[in-house]
Write a protein that holds these residues in place. Structure first.
Motif, PDB file in Angstrom:
ATOM      1  N   THR A  25       8.710  41.174  -3.423  1.00  0.00           N
ATOM      2  CA  THR A  25       7.353  41.469  -3.869  1.00  0.00           C
ATOM      3  C   THR A  25       6.400  40.599  -3.071  1.00  0.00           C
ATOM      4  O   THR A  25       6.437  39.371  -3.170  1.00  0.00           O
ATOM      5  N   LEU A  26       5.535  41.244  -2.279  1.00  0.00           N
ATOM      6  CA  LEU A  26       4.565  40.504  -1.472  1.00  0.00           C
ATOM      7  C   LEU A  26       3.365  40.075  -2.296  1.00  0.00           C
ATOM      8  O   LEU A  26       2.911  38.942  -2.200  1.00  0.00           O
ATOM      9  N   THR A  27       2.821  40.996  -3.087  1.00  0.00           N
ATOM     10  CA  THR A  27       1.651  40.677  -3.916  1.00  0.00           C
ATOM     11  C   THR A  27       1.747  41.402  -5.249  1.00  0.00           C
ATOM     12  O   THR A  27       2.295  42.494  -5.331  1.00  0.00           O
ATOM     13  N   SER A  28       1.199  40.769  -6.270  1.00  0.00           N
ATOM     14  CA  SER A  28       1.030  41.394  -7.582  1.00  0.00           C
ATOM     15  C   SER A  28      -0.393  41.115  -8.015  1.00  0.00           C
ATOM     16  O   SER A  28      -0.783  39.961  -8.152  1.00  0.00           O
ATOM     17  N   ASP A  29      -1.168  42.170  -8.202  1.00  0.00           N
ATOM     18  CA  ASP A  29      -2.563  42.029  -8.610  1.00  0.00           C
ATOM     19  C   ASP A  29      -2.742  42.791  -9.918  1.00  0.00           C
ATOM     20  O   ASP A  29      -2.940  44.007  -9.920  1.00  0.00           O
ATOM     21  N   ARG A  59      -4.184  46.289 -11.017  1.00  0.00           N
ATOM     22  CA  ARG A  59      -3.052  47.057 -11.524  1.00  0.00           C
ATOM     23  C   ARG A  59      -2.203  47.634 -10.386  1.00  0.00           C
ATOM     24  O   ARG A  59      -1.876  48.812 -10.368  1.00  0.00           O
ATOM     25  N   SER A  60      -1.841  46.757  -9.434  1.00  0.00           N
ATOM     26  CA  SER A  60      -0.970  47.204  -8.347  1.00  0.00           C
ATOM     27  C   SER A  60      -0.142  46.028  -7.823  1.00  0.00           C
ATOM     28  O   SER A  60      -0.500  44.871  -8.022  1.00  0.00           O
ATOM     29  N   GLU A  61       0.951  46.356  -7.168  1.00  0.00           N
ATOM     30  CA  GLU A  61       1.748  45.365  -6.480  1.00  0.00           C
ATOM     31  C   GLU A  61       2.219  45.963  -5.163  1.00  0.00           C
ATOM     32  O   GLU A  61       2.317  47.183  -5.021  1.00  0.00           O
ATOM     33  N   THR A  62       2.477  45.085  -4.210  1.00  0.00           N
ATOM     34  CA  THR A  62       2.943  45.503  -2.900  1.00  0.00           C
ATOM     35  C   THR A  62       4.342  44.951  -2.677  1.00  0.00           C
ATOM     36  O   THR A  62       4.581  43.759  -2.835  1.00  0.00           O
ATOM     37  N   LEU A  63       5.263  45.845  -2.331  1.00  0.00           N
ATOM     38  CA  LEU A  63       6.647  45.479  -2.085  1.00  0.00           C
ATOM     39  C   LEU A  63       6.969  45.687  -0.606  1.00  0.00           C
ATOM     40  O   LEU A  63       6.455  46.606   0.022  1.00  0.00           O
ATOM     41  N   LEU A  64       7.817  44.838  -0.084  1.00  0.00           N
ATOM     42  CA  LEU A  64       8.316  44.980   1.278  1.00  0.00           C
ATOM     43  C   LEU A  64       9.808  45.248   1.182  1.00  0.00           C
ATOM     44  O   LEU A  64      10.538  44.484   0.535  1.00  0.00           O
ATOM     45  N   THR A  65      10.259  46.331   1.814  1.00  0.00           N
ATOM     46  CA  THR A  65      11.680  46.652   1.840  1.00  0.00           C
ATOM     47  C   THR A  65      12.126  46.765   3.283  1.00  0.00           C
ATOM     48  O   THR A  65      11.481  47.417   4.099  1.00  0.00           O
ATOM     49  N   LEU A  66      13.217  46.117   3.572  1.00  0.00           N
ATOM     50  CA  LEU A  66      13.833  46.202   4.885  1.00  0.00           C
ATOM     51  C   LEU A  66      15.068  47.077   4.739  1.00  0.00           C
ATOM     52  O   LEU A  66      15.945  46.790   3.918  1.00  0.00           O
ATOM     53  N   LEU A  67      15.112  48.184   5.478  1.00  0.00           N
ATOM     54  CA  LEU A  67      16.282  49.055   5.486  1.00  0.00           C
ATOM     55  C   LEU A  67      17.129  48.656   6.685  1.00  0.00           C
ATOM     56  O   LEU A  67      16.795  48.956   7.827  1.00  0.00           O
ATOM     57  N   LEU A  68      18.198  47.903   6.390  1.00  0.00           N
ATOM     58  CA  LEU A  68      19.080  47.396   7.440  1.00  0.00           C
ATOM     59  C   LEU A  68      20.273  48.320   7.616  1.00  0.00           C
ATOM     60  O   LEU A  68      20.942  48.657   6.636  1.00  0.00           O
ATOM     61  N   THR A 114       5.600  49.368   0.177  1.00  0.00           N
ATOM     62  CA  THR A 114       5.366  50.209  -0.993  1.00  0.00           C
ATOM     63  C   THR A 114       4.249  49.611  -1.831  1.00  0.00           C
ATOM     64  O   THR A 114       4.251  48.416  -2.127  1.00  0.00           O
ATOM     65  N   THR A 115       3.303  50.445  -2.212  1.00  0.00           N
ATOM     66  CA  THR A 115       2.274  50.057  -3.175  1.00  0.00           C
ATOM     67  C   THR A 115       2.604  50.752  -4.488  1.00  0.00           C
ATOM     68  O   THR A 115       2.760  51.976  -4.523  1.00  0.00           O
ATOM     69  N   ARG A 116       2.753  49.963  -5.543  1.00  0.00           N
ATOM     70  CA  ARG A 116       3.089  50.484  -6.872  1.00  0.00           C
ATOM     71  C   ARG A 116       1.907  50.300  -7.799  1.00  0.00           C
ATOM     72  O   ARG A 116       1.338  49.214  -7.876  1.00  0.00           O
ATOM     73  N   ARG A 117       1.556  51.351  -8.502  1.00  0.00           N
ATOM     74  CA  ARG A 117       0.532  51.259  -9.533  1.00  0.00           C
ATOM     75  C   ARG A 117       1.170  50.714 -10.799  1.00  0.00           C
ATOM     76  O   ARG A 117       2.273  51.093 -11.166  1.00  0.00           O
ATOM     77  N   LEU A 118       0.480  49.803 -11.457  1.00  0.00           N
ATOM     78  CA  LEU A 118       0.985  49.178 -12.676  1.00  0.00           C
ATOM     79  C   LEU A 118       0.180  49.646 -13.880  1.00  0.00           C
ATOM     80  O   LEU A 118      -1.008  49.955 -13.754  1.00  0.00           O
ATOM     81  N   PRO A 119       0.795  49.655 -15.068  1.00  0.00           N
ATOM     82  CA  PRO A 119       0.032  50.009 -16.273  1.00  0.00           C
ATOM     83  C   PRO A 119      -0.963  48.907 -16.624  1.00  0.00           C
ATOM     84  O   PRO A 119      -0.874  47.781 -16.136  1.00  0.00           O
ATOM     85  N   GLN A 120      -1.905  49.260 -17.481  1.00  0.00           N
ATOM     86  CA  GLN A 120      -2.868  48.264 -17.937  1.00  0.00           C
ATOM     87  C   GLN A 120      -2.143  47.151 -18.688  1.00  0.00           C
ATOM     88  O   GLN A 120      -1.138  47.405 -19.359  1.00  0.00           O
ATOM     89  N   PRO A 121      -2.648  45.925 -18.571  1.00  0.00           N
ATOM     90  CA  PRO A 121      -2.024  44.821 -19.309  1.00  0.00           C
ATOM     91  C   PRO A 121      -1.981  45.114 -20.809  1.00  0.00           C
ATOM     92  O   PRO A 121      -2.893  45.723 -21.356  1.00  0.00           O
ATOM     93  N   GLU A 148       0.143  57.276 -15.156  1.00  0.00           N
ATOM     94  CA  GLU A 148       0.255  58.723 -14.984  1.00  0.00           C
ATOM     95  C   GLU A 148       0.129  59.079 -13.512  1.00  0.00           C
ATOM     96  O   GLU A 148      -0.564  58.419 -12.755  1.00  0.00           O
ATOM     97  N   GLY A 149       0.800  60.137 -13.110  1.00  0.00           N
ATOM     98  CA  GLY A 149       0.743  60.596 -11.728  1.00  0.00           C
ATOM     99  C   GLY A 149       1.713  59.823 -10.844  1.00  0.00           C
ATOM    100  O   GLY A 149       2.645  59.174 -11.318  1.00  0.00           O
ATOM    101  N   GLN A 150       1.483  59.897  -9.545  1.00  0.00           N
ATOM    102  CA  GLN A 150       2.369  59.227  -8.587  1.00  0.00           C
ATOM    103  C   GLN A 150       2.229  57.719  -8.723  1.00  0.00           C
ATOM    104  O   GLN A 150       1.128  57.183  -8.711  1.00  0.00           O
ATOM    105  N   VAL A 151       3.351  57.041  -8.832  1.00  0.00           N
ATOM    106  CA  VAL A 151       3.355  55.597  -9.050  1.00  0.00           C
ATOM    107  C   VAL A 151       3.445  54.837  -7.731  1.00  0.00           C
ATOM    108  O   VAL A 151       2.747  53.857  -7.530  1.00  0.00           O
ATOM    109  N   GLU A 152       4.309  55.271  -6.811  1.00  0.00           N
ATOM    110  CA  GLU A 152       4.509  54.554  -5.547  1.00  0.00           C
ATOM    111  C   GLU A 152       4.017  55.373  -4.357  1.00  0.00           C
ATOM    112  O   GLU A 152       4.164  56.587  -4.337  1.00  0.00           O
ATOM    113  N   THR A 153       3.475  54.657  -3.379  1.00  0.00           N
ATOM    114  CA  THR A 153       3.203  55.238  -2.064  1.00  0.00           C
ATOM    115  C   THR A 153       3.882  54.344  -1.037  1.00  0.00           C
ATOM    116  O   THR A 153       3.944  53.124  -1.205  1.00  0.00           O
TER     117      THR A 153
END
Length: 137
Positions: free
Chosen positions: A65-69, A73-82, A103-110, A117-122
């Motif tokens: 997890t690179l960032t959690s904001d 209501r989002s977080e940024t993940l880094l994935t390495l496909l080795l 990957t940017t993930r939408r998070l629910p409200q605290p 609702e809708g697409q969670v990850e891009t």
């Protein structure tokens, strides 16, 4: 004589803007990942439980997890496909190509039990190259 092969335990990869070093300690088995970007001059270090490792039929997915904001209501993940790499006897490193997935993930409200609702990850994917090597620490 058998054809022995060994799996590398250190990967040094880069693309135009990013350098990633992923390694597994030879004695303890503890993973470490260092991530550096040139654009925003960011250096991040991860180890142990901060790193998720999933073995799949197409290679290993190493995620941090690179960032959690939570305000945004989002977080940024880094994935390495080795890819799977086997080094023959007396070969200590090999050139490889891998994929970096951001990957940017939408998070629910605290304090909410509702799902997003809708697409969670891009995802954004880009290729990187570098070396896989066997290192004894």
């Amino acid at each position: 004589m058998s054809n022995q092969v060994f799996e590398p335990n250190q990967f040094i990869l880069h693309d135009r803007d990013t350098q990633i070093q992923y390694s597994i300690d030879y004695q303890t088995g503890i993973p470490k990942l260092d991530y550096q970007t040139l654009q925003v001059d960011c250096i991040c270090h991860f180890s142990g439980d901060e790193i998720s490792l999933v073995a799949t039929t197409i290679g290993r997915l190493i995620t941090v997890t690179l960032t959690s904001d939570f305000d945004q209501r989002s977080e940024t993940l880094l994935t390495l496909l080795l890819p799977t790499v086997y080094l023959p006897v007396n070969v200590m490193e090999q050139l490889i190509q891998a994929e970096i997935i951001t990957t940017t993930r939408r998070l629910p409200q605290p304090r909410s039990w509702r799902r997003v609702e809708g697409q969670v990850e891009t995802h954004q994917m880009r290729s990187c190259q570098g070396i896989a090597r066997l290192v004894e620490y």
